[in-house]
Design a protein around this motif. Structure first.
Motif: not given
Length: 453
Positions: A133-140
């Motif tokens: 959950x903590x690793x989820x992201x829609x940007x980099x």
């Protein structure tokens, strides 16, 4: 009846374990409360087992169905741990799971045999889930870097590029950043996006003010403040207050303009280390002069020039910076408003210096709107000295422009009203200049280039 065989009654099928089994209503309630199908539940259990053990059991909806029917009452430890993780419960008993042969599935946890292996598996699964959950992201990093480049370019182009060509791109980039903020990011990435959104809303606020839409500009500016608060970004917050002070000044609310300029200097961690402090002090000086507080206005003006000597490079250039030419333009306006022979002469010097600095700088940094404002101040200063022809010469650069912002149009009309009053009313040069201004200001005000009014 004749020709038909007698009816045969079938006995109810017995479960394979030789006894009647009770349905697991607790598990069914948990699943329905989370609005999961049996297939979805099985999929999540598989994911938990895979994360905890590295093994994919490939369970399906039928396996969940057997659990709910009571055909399976006590699956293996890793499956029990996965079920507890999926439904976020502390023990198997809460899910109605119990060793086969137990007469009471709802045996209190204190009476159930301890299962350290199951507890360990549950804790492992919960930690693995938290990590995912903590690793989820829609940007980099690359996405954020590209937005940084886009915002910096738009801020720079805003100074000299025609606004009708720039406004749609500002809207597009702002919509993209807003869409990303609706997803998930790491905290540092979210703060970065809020800073970007704040700068983009600042550009939108300038577009609205240049087009004369003050309510829209106020809405955009409030959003900038909100983004700055969330991101804890001192420079963005201070710039937002400077814009609100600017809008209040042109609405004629000079007291509010002073309050907002001061707020930008004192809120949070202060205005930052760029030229924003010089901007805020210049805005305060101009508003105080317009409100009749000449002594404090001159003091704030001196502080503004002191602040520039200590200013470091701005985070963003272009419309978000406060170049020296613009500061001298503000100085000219303030001194002209204070009035008196000495201050009017100082105003002429300051406005001429602003014009020279704009022309000496790179063409991409040259704001036609700010040049118009400086020429208007010069024309007004010459009128104050009774030099109508000198005012006409200084005003020619403004009157020859093809388009004007809403604020420049308003200032031209105010100047025409001044020319229609004593002692200029009957002088032929004043009559001619007034007619020329009225002809120009009949055109709709369209901001082809940005300006501070």
């Amino acid at each position: 009846m004749e020709g038909r065989s007698p009816l045969r009654f079938r006995r109810p099928a017995r479960p394979r374990d030789g006894g009647m089994t009770a349905r697991n209503e607790a598990l069914r309630r948990h699943r329905r409360a989370r609005r999961l199908t049996q297939a979805q539940t099985a999929e999540q259990v598989c994911a938990q087992v895979l994360a905890a053990t590295g093994r994919d059991p490939e369970l399906d909806a039928n396996w969940i169905s057997r659990l709910e029917r009571g055909a399976i009452t006590w699956p293996s430890a890793d499956y029990r741990a996965a079920l507890c993780a999926v439904f976020q419960v502390a023990s198997e008993e809460q899910l109605g799971l119990h060793p086969r042969g137990s007469s009471d599935p709802a045996t209190p946890p204190s009476q159930a045999p301890p299962d350290p292996v199951g507890w360990a598996m549950t804790d492992t699964a919960l930690s693995a889930r938290l990590a995912r959950h903590a690793a989820e992201t829609n940007v980099n990093a690359l996405v954020l870097e590209q937005f940084d480049v886009d915002v910096a370019r738009l801020a720079q182009d805003f100074v000299s590029r025609p606004l009708p060509l720039l406004a749609p791109e500002i809207r597009t980039v702002r919509a993209e950043v807003s869409r990303l903020l609706e997803g998930r990011q790491h905290p540092s990435q979210a703060r970065h996006l809020y800073v970007l959104a704040g700068w983009l809303c600042g550009l939108a606020a300038h577009v609205s003010l240049d087009l004369g839409d003050r309510p829209a500009a106020a809405t955009h500016a409030r959003t900038v403040v909100q983004c700055a608060e969330i991101a804890e970004h001192a420079e963005l917050r201070a710039w937002a207050r400077s814009f609100q002070s600017l809008a209040a000044y042109w609405a004629g609310d000079y007291r509010r303009a002073v309050e907002l300029a001061q707020a930008g200097q004192t809120e949070g961690r202060g205005p930052g280390r760029g030229t924003i402090k010089a901007r805020l002090l210049s805005l305060e000086a101009r508003a105080r002069a317009a409100g009749g507080d000449s002594r404090t206005a001159l003091r704030a003006l001196a502080q503004a020039h002191e602040a520039r000597t200590a200013a470091e490079p701005d985070e963003l250039s272009g419309v978000f910076s406060f170049p020296e030419a613009k500061q001298w333009a503000y100085t000219g306006t303030t001194l002209l408003t204070v009035g008196g022979t000495e201050q009017i002469q100082r105003s002429i010097t300051a406005s001429n210096l602003a014009v020279e600095l704009y022309h000496a700088g790179p063409e991409g940094d040259r704001s036609p709107g700010d040049l118009h404002a400086a020429h208007l101040d010069l024309a007004t200063a010459y009128l104050a000295n009774g030099e109508v022809e000198g005012a006409s010469v200084k005003l020619s650069a403004v009157l020859d422009a093809k388009t004007h912002t809403a604020s420049i149009t308003i200032r031209l009309r105010n100047l025409a009203a001044l020319l229609g009053s004593e002692p200029y009313r009957d002088a032929q040069p004043a009559v001619d200049l007034r007619a020329h201004i009225r002809e120009v200001t009949r055109r709709p005000a369209l901001a082809s280039t940005p300006t501070e009014p």
